[in-house]
Design a protein around this motif. Structure first.
Motif, mmCIF file in Angstrom:
data_model
loop_
_atom_site.group_PDB
_atom_site.id
_atom_site.type_symbol
_atom_site.label_atom_id
_atom_site.label_comp_id
_atom_site.label_asym_id
_atom_site.label_seq_id
_atom_site.Cartn_x
_atom_site.Cartn_y
_atom_site.Cartn_z
ATOM 1 N N PRO A 1 36.358 71.460 34.654
ATOM 2 C CA PRO A 1 36.596 71.212 36.004
ATOM 3 C C PRO A 1 37.908 70.035 35.921
ATOM 4 O O PRO A 1 37.544 69.017 34.978
ATOM 5 C CB PRO A 1 35.425 70.552 36.519
ATOM 6 C CG PRO A 1 34.111 71.155 35.767
ATOM 7 C CD PRO A 1 34.796 71.518 34.351
ATOM 8 N N VAL B 1 32.657 56.701 20.382
ATOM 9 C CA VAL B 1 31.969 56.178 21.661
ATOM 10 C C VAL B 1 31.146 57.218 22.540
ATOM 11 O O VAL B 1 31.695 58.205 22.865
ATOM 12 C CB VAL B 1 33.020 55.600 22.528
ATOM 13 C CG1 VAL B 1 34.309 56.402 22.609
ATOM 14 C CG2 VAL B 1 32.510 55.289 23.872
ATOM 15 N N TYR B 2 29.900 56.715 22.979
ATOM 16 C CA TYR B 2 29.215 57.556 23.883
ATOM 17 C C TYR B 2 28.547 57.125 25.159
ATOM 18 O O TYR B 2 28.291 55.882 24.862
ATOM 19 C CB TYR B 2 27.711 58.077 23.072
ATOM 20 C CG TYR B 2 26.891 58.781 23.809
ATOM 21 C CD1 TYR B 2 27.017 60.040 24.630
ATOM 22 C CD2 TYR B 2 25.605 58.109 24.059
ATOM 23 C CE1 TYR B 2 26.207 60.757 25.068
ATOM 24 C CE2 TYR B 2 24.672 58.932 25.023
ATOM 25 C CZ TYR B 2 24.845 60.344 25.438
ATOM 26 O OH TYR B 2 24.047 60.809 26.116
ATOM 27 N N TRP C 1 41.701 54.323 35.974
ATOM 28 C CA TRP C 1 40.842 54.068 34.640
ATOM 29 C C TRP C 1 41.245 53.105 33.909
ATOM 30 O O TRP C 1 42.612 52.570 34.162
ATOM 31 C CB TRP C 1 40.907 55.532 33.921
ATOM 32 C CG TRP C 1 39.940 56.558 34.206
ATOM 33 C CD1 TRP C 1 39.983 57.258 35.436
ATOM 34 C CD2 TRP C 1 38.760 57.054 33.350
ATOM 35 N NE1 TRP C 1 38.788 58.161 35.475
ATOM 36 C CE2 TRP C 1 38.316 57.939 34.234
ATOM 37 C CE3 TRP C 1 38.287 56.766 32.326
ATOM 38 C CZ2 TRP C 1 37.083 59.033 33.918
ATOM 39 C CZ3 TRP C 1 37.201 57.432 31.703
ATOM 40 C CH2 TRP C 1 36.620 58.398 32.518
ATOM 41 N N PHE D 1 44.458 53.630 28.560
ATOM 42 C CA PHE D 1 44.846 53.697 27.183
ATOM 43 C C PHE D 1 44.952 55.206 27.206
ATOM 44 O O PHE D 1 45.135 55.771 28.127
ATOM 45 C CB PHE D 1 43.131 53.784 26.390
ATOM 46 C CG PHE D 1 42.094 54.408 26.983
ATOM 47 C CD1 PHE D 1 41.980 55.870 26.579
ATOM 48 C CD2 PHE D 1 41.101 53.725 27.748
ATOM 49 C CE1 PHE D 1 40.837 56.347 27.114
ATOM 50 C CE2 PHE D 1 40.145 54.421 28.383
ATOM 51 C CZ PHE D 1 39.939 55.987 28.179
HETATM 52 P P1 FAD Z 1 32.164 68.228 28.613
HETATM 53 O O1 FAD Z 1 32.775 69.418 28.175
HETATM 54 O O2 FAD Z 1 30.838 67.803 28.868
HETATM 55 O O3 FAD Z 1 33.011 67.108 28.145
HETATM 56 C C1 FAD Z 1 34.281 67.019 27.674
HETATM 57 C C2 FAD Z 1 34.631 65.936 26.635
HETATM 58 O O4 FAD Z 1 34.305 64.938 27.123
HETATM 59 C C3 FAD Z 1 33.550 66.038 25.431
HETATM 60 O O5 FAD Z 1 33.792 67.001 24.604
HETATM 61 C C4 FAD Z 1 33.732 64.530 25.009
HETATM 62 O O6 FAD Z 1 34.614 64.410 24.061
HETATM 63 C C5 FAD Z 1 33.899 63.844 26.333
HETATM 64 N N1 FAD Z 1 32.549 63.516 26.712
HETATM 65 C C6 FAD Z 1 31.989 64.133 27.959
HETATM 66 N N2 FAD Z 1 30.611 63.496 28.165
HETATM 67 C C7 FAD Z 1 30.842 62.297 27.401
HETATM 68 C C8 FAD Z 1 29.878 60.912 27.218
HETATM 69 N N3 FAD Z 1 28.786 61.014 28.011
HETATM 70 N N4 FAD Z 1 30.149 60.145 26.464
HETATM 71 C C9 FAD Z 1 31.178 60.441 25.520
HETATM 72 N N5 FAD Z 1 32.315 61.322 25.600
HETATM 73 C C10 FAD Z 1 32.007 62.222 26.568
HETATM 74 N N6 FAD Z 1 39.181 61.652 34.083
HETATM 75 C C11 FAD Z 1 40.011 61.610 34.925
HETATM 76 O O7 FAD Z 1 39.936 61.961 36.131
HETATM 77 N N7 FAD Z 1 41.076 60.641 34.623
HETATM 78 C C12 FAD Z 1 41.123 60.044 33.320
HETATM 79 O O8 FAD Z 1 41.911 59.265 33.274
HETATM 80 C C13 FAD Z 1 40.063 60.189 32.429
HETATM 81 N N8 FAD Z 1 39.974 59.544 31.394
HETATM 82 C C14 FAD Z 1 39.033 59.714 30.351
HETATM 83 C C15 FAD Z 1 38.775 59.240 29.068
HETATM 84 C C16 FAD Z 1 37.967 59.462 28.157
HETATM 85 C C17 FAD Z 1 37.734 58.727 27.006
HETATM 86 C C18 FAD Z 1 37.042 60.472 28.464
HETATM 87 C C19 FAD Z 1 35.812 60.462 27.725
HETATM 88 C C20 FAD Z 1 36.901 61.206 29.621
HETATM 89 C C21 FAD Z 1 37.639 60.912 30.528
HETATM 90 N N9 FAD Z 1 38.079 61.623 31.961
HETATM 91 C C22 FAD Z 1 39.105 61.126 32.832
HETATM 92 C C23 FAD Z 1 36.937 62.489 32.456
HETATM 93 C C24 FAD Z 1 37.206 63.710 31.636
HETATM 94 O O9 FAD Z 1 38.417 64.454 32.126
HETATM 95 C C25 FAD Z 1 35.948 64.647 32.028
HETATM 96 O O10 FAD Z 1 35.815 64.974 33.012
HETATM 97 C C26 FAD Z 1 34.708 64.292 31.367
HETATM 98 O O11 FAD Z 1 34.981 63.917 29.875
HETATM 99 C C27 FAD Z 1 33.551 65.052 31.305
HETATM 100 O O12 FAD Z 1 34.008 66.156 31.131
HETATM 101 P P2 FAD Z 1 32.896 67.325 31.205
HETATM 102 O O13 FAD Z 1 31.556 66.778 31.356
HETATM 103 O O14 FAD Z 1 33.373 68.099 32.433
HETATM 104 O O15 FAD Z 1 33.083 68.386 30.076
#
Ligand code: FAD
Ligand code: MG
Ligand code: MG
Length: 313
Positions: A173, A110-111, A188, A191
């Motif tokens: 962060p 998923v993206y 959220w 899951f």
């Molecule tokens: P990055 O290094 O950019 O991303 C970290 C990881 O997040 C990536 O490796 C990838 O697996 C995933 N990701 C980032 N951007 C995308 C995108 N556009 N599409 C798909 N996957 C992406 N935060 C909360 O506070 N509470 C939650 O319950 C919570 N649940 C989450 C569930 C999922 C499935 C995801 C993907 C994120 C969730 N988050 C949640 C947010 C998460 O903790 C990160 O803040 C968020 O993924 C962004 O990461 P980043 O840009 O800081 O780091």
């Protein structure tokens, strides 16, 4: 086929684990030994704690992927573990693996298409779909929709999803107190979050990815260390040559720590591989700053990874 790429990822991982770190130069050997331990921990989470609880072959699990280096590292390890899980499922059979059907043709991924990303990153994502046999769900592009809502829509299309793999690390962060398996926060959709990469640091990411010889997103070669929106991400200022910013000490980035990994890469060609920088991106990047930059992996300080992120306007 997914089966072939899973086997290849298994081979990459096994090859990395079998590096005789003691025989490698002092600095690289140290990082490689730590990375080997990091891989083993991630494999344990996946094989012992995750695949025993959610079936990776029947749609319980999806993988969140945006083409960044961290989720690519995790994808390689995850696919390798899928291969191992497949092997263990046919253990005891009198027929070899070539006589059993691999239970999955494409990996559910998923993206969330939210930010205005660089075209190069978008193109790399599409290349990953082909290379790793991803069945990619892309959310409708709408900047007004936040990430939780985007995942809510995802779950209406894929209600079979019980858990999603995320390549987040403790250094990210708000990443400090995350755990390898946990439910999503109350705000959220509900899951399980599967986060087997939390304990990895930046050096370990680069060491494994450069050793793999897999193609990476081309922006990293230009001096990006973290991929965000095209409006708020620039090349990492700590990597600028030849006039580094004030607090910079030469020893931090004057050379690559990963020469050994590149020279001895799994692909066997002693080179790094990137997708091509899109021309529009190139113009935009050069117009913003005409200086040259070291490639992203010259930076190994976790605290500086996001130094190329500008404050959001
Ligand atoms: P990055 O290094 O950019 O991303 C970290 C990881 O997040 C990536 O490796 C990838 O697996 C995933 N990701 C980032 N951007 C995308 C995108 N556009 N599409 C798909 N996957 C992406 N935060 C909360 O506070 N509470 C939650 O319950 C919570 N649940 C989450 C569930 C999922 C499935 C995801 C993907 C994120 C969730 N988050 C949640 C947010 C998460 O903790 C990160 O803040 C968020 O993924 C962004 O990461 P980043 O840009 O800081 O780091
Ligand atoms: Mg990351
Ligand atoms: Mg991000």
């Amino acid at each position: 086929m997914l089966q072939d790429v899973a086997l290849n990822c298994f081979n990459i991982t096994q090859s990395y684990l079998s590096i005789d770190a003691g025989n490698v130069l002092a600095t690289s050997g140290h990082v490689i030994r730590q990375t080997q331990e990091a891989i083993q921990t991630s494999r344990q989470y996946l094989l012992q704690d995750i695949f025993t609880r959610w079936d990776p072959f029947n749609g319980d699990i999806s993988f969140s992927y945006n083409g960044g280096k961290d989720c690519q590292v995790l994808l390689i390890i995850y696919l390798g573990c899928l291969w191992e899980f497949f092997l263990s499922s046919i253990e005891g059979s009198q027929y070899g693996p070539q006589f059993h059907k691999f239970p999955l043709q494409q990996l559910p991924t998923v993206y969330i298409d939210q930010e205005d990303t660089f075209d190069t990153a978008q193109e790399f994502l599409q290349a990953s779909v082909d290379r790793y046999y991803l069945s990619l769900y892309e959310s409708a592009k709408d900047k007004k929709i936040d990430m939780p809502s985007a995942f809510e829509s995802f779950l209406t299309v894929h209600p079979e999803t019980e858990a999603i793999v995320i390549g987040v690390r403790h250094a990210d962060p708000f990443g400090e107190s995350l755990r390898p398996i946990q439910k999503t926060d109350p705000s959220w959709p509900q899951f399980y979050r599967l986060q087997p990469l939390l304990h990895w640091n930046l050096s370990q990411i680069w060491s494994f990815l450069l050793y793999s010889g897999e193609e990476m997103c081309g922006l990293y070669e230009m001096g990006f260390t973290s991929l965000g929106s095209v409006n708020n991400t620039v090349r990492n200022p700590y990597l600028r040559v030849p006039e580094p910013i004030a607090s910079f000490t030469k020893a931090d980035t004057k050379h690559s720590d990963f020469q050994w990994e590149i020279e001895n890469n799994f692909r066997g060609d002693s080179k790094t591989h990137f997708n091509k920088i899109n021309e529009t991106d190139l113009t935009k990047i050069r117009n913003h700053d005409a200086s040259e930059f070291h490639p992203g992996w010259y930076l190994t300080k976790d605290e500086w990874e996001r130094a190329g992120r500008l404050a959001k306007k």
